[in-house]
Each structure stands twice: as structure tokens, then as C-alpha cells.
Design a protein around this motif. Structure first.
Motif, short mmCIF file in Angstrom:
data_model
loop_
_atom_site.label_atom_id
_atom_site.label_comp_id
_atom_site.label_asym_id
_atom_site.label_seq_id
_atom_site.Cartn_x
_atom_site.Cartn_y
_atom_site.Cartn_z
N ASN A 6 -22.08 -112.81 39.13
CA ASN A 6 -23.04 -112.13 40.02
C ASN A 6 -23.79 -113.12 40.92
N ASN A 7 -23.59 -114.43 40.72
CA ASN A 7 -24.18 -115.44 41.60
C ASN A 7 -23.22 -115.89 42.69
N ILE A 8 -21.99 -115.40 42.65
CA ILE A 8 -20.98 -115.82 43.63
C ILE A 8 -20.95 -114.84 44.80
N LYS A 9 -21.17 -115.38 45.99
CA LYS A 9 -21.08 -114.58 47.21
C LYS A 9 -19.61 -114.38 47.58
N TYR A 10 -18.84 -115.47 47.63
CA TYR A 10 -17.40 -115.43 47.83
C TYR A 10 -16.81 -116.80 47.53
N VAL A 11 -15.49 -116.84 47.35
CA VAL A 11 -14.79 -118.11 47.19
C VAL A 11 -13.88 -118.30 48.38
N GLU A 12 -13.68 -119.55 48.74
CA GLU A 12 -12.88 -119.87 49.93
C GLU A 12 -11.82 -120.90 49.56
N PHE A 13 -10.56 -120.57 49.85
CA PHE A 13 -9.44 -121.46 49.58
C PHE A 13 -9.11 -122.27 50.83
N HIS A 14 -8.83 -123.54 50.64
CA HIS A 14 -8.42 -124.43 51.72
C HIS A 14 -7.06 -125.02 51.37
N ARG A 15 -6.22 -125.17 52.36
CA ARG A 15 -4.91 -125.82 52.22
C ARG A 15 -3.96 -125.06 51.29
N ILE A 16 -4.00 -123.71 51.33
CA ILE A 16 -3.06 -123.00 50.46
C ILE A 16 -1.70 -122.79 51.12
N ASP A 17 -1.64 -122.89 52.41
CA ASP A 17 -0.35 -122.90 53.10
C ASP A 17 -0.53 -123.51 54.48
N SER A 18 0.58 -123.73 55.14
CA SER A 18 0.49 -124.38 56.45
C SER A 18 1.34 -123.64 57.46
N LYS A 19 1.08 -123.92 58.71
CA LYS A 19 1.80 -123.29 59.80
C LYS A 19 3.29 -123.64 59.76
N ALA A 20 3.61 -124.81 59.30
CA ALA A 20 4.99 -125.27 59.27
C ALA A 20 5.80 -124.63 58.14
N GLY A 21 5.13 -123.88 57.25
CA GLY A 21 5.83 -123.22 56.17
C GLY A 21 5.99 -124.07 54.92
N THR A 22 5.48 -125.28 54.96
CA THR A 22 5.55 -126.13 53.77
C THR A 22 4.18 -126.20 53.15
N MET A 23 4.14 -126.35 51.87
CA MET A 23 2.87 -126.43 51.17
C MET A 23 2.73 -127.78 50.50
N GLY A 24 1.51 -128.29 50.48
CA GLY A 24 1.25 -129.51 49.73
C GLY A 24 1.19 -129.20 48.25
N ARG A 25 0.88 -130.19 47.48
CA ARG A 25 0.83 -130.01 46.02
C ARG A 25 -0.54 -129.61 45.51
N GLU A 26 -1.55 -129.73 46.35
CA GLU A 26 -2.91 -129.40 45.95
C GLU A 26 -3.58 -128.49 46.96
N PHE A 27 -4.65 -127.85 46.50
CA PHE A 27 -5.49 -127.06 47.39
C PHE A 27 -6.94 -127.30 46.99
N ASP A 28 -7.85 -126.85 47.82
CA ASP A 28 -9.28 -126.99 47.56
C ASP A 28 -9.89 -125.59 47.42
N LEU A 29 -10.98 -125.51 46.68
CA LEU A 29 -11.68 -124.25 46.48
C LEU A 29 -13.17 -124.50 46.67
N THR A 30 -13.81 -123.66 47.47
CA THR A 30 -15.26 -123.74 47.67
C THR A 30 -15.86 -122.44 47.16
N VAL A 31 -16.86 -122.56 46.30
CA VAL A 31 -17.55 -121.39 45.77
C VAL A 31 -18.90 -121.29 46.48
N HIS A 32 -19.05 -120.24 47.27
CA HIS A 32 -20.29 -119.99 47.99
C HIS A 32 -21.18 -119.10 47.13
N LEU A 33 -22.38 -119.56 46.87
CA LEU A 33 -23.29 -118.86 45.98
C LEU A 33 -24.29 -118.01 46.77
N ILE A 34 -24.77 -116.96 46.14
CA ILE A 34 -25.79 -116.12 46.77
C ILE A 34 -27.05 -116.94 47.00
#
Length: 91
Positions: A6-34
């Protein structure tokens, strides 16, 4: 670290896919709090094999999800994101 749902406003994923259709091995996650004291919580270089699990977890918990597109510098909602398509890309 423990963050109540209930303290989470939303979560945001970074680097989950790319325009070229290839994906890296890692991604980032940002948790935005209320209550943004100290800013959002960031988790970097998470193994891509955890992505489907996290997406399904946040869906089940009814936590809003967004994807950040580095090419356009915009975000889009991931409410209808089909995590099953990740099985083909992540090996």
C-alpha cells in the motif's frame, strides 16, 4: 528491505527490451512510493530470468507497472503485458 504494497505508487521497468529486438541479460526496476521521502528505490542489474516472475507478482498484487523506453524517453503502462512472450526471448 521491506516495502508495503500500500506504500507503492507504481513500479517502473527499465531495459526490458530494445528496438533492435535483442535483450540484454539484466534489467532495472524502480519502485515509486506514495510517500517519496528520499526518492524512489532503485534495483539495478536484475537477471532477466526474474522478469517474468516479477511481472506476474506485481500483476497478482495489483501494483501498477510501467515500462520506460530509453529511445523515446517515455513510459507506458504494462497492465496488459503478456509475460508469456518473454519465454521465447529469455533463454
Amino acid at each position: 528491505m521491506y516495502i508495503k504494497h500500500n506504500n507503492i505508487k507504481y513500479v517502473e521497468f527499465h531495459r526490458i527490451d530494445s528496438k533492435a529486438g535483442t535483450m540484454g541479460r539484466e534489467f532495472d526496476l524502480t519502485v515509486h512510493l506514495i510517500d517519496q521521502e528520499g526518492g524512489p528505490e532503485q534495483f539495478k542489474n536484475i537477471d532477466k530470468h526474474e522478469l517474468k516472475v516479477l511481472i506476474n507478482y506485481f500483476k497478482d498484487a495489483k501494483i501498477k507497472m510501467r515500462q520506460f523506453n530509453a529511445d523515446t524517453k517515455t513510459t507506458s503502462d504494462l497492465e496488459d503485458y503478456d509475460s508469456d512472450k518473454l519465454d521465447e526471448v529469455i533463454r
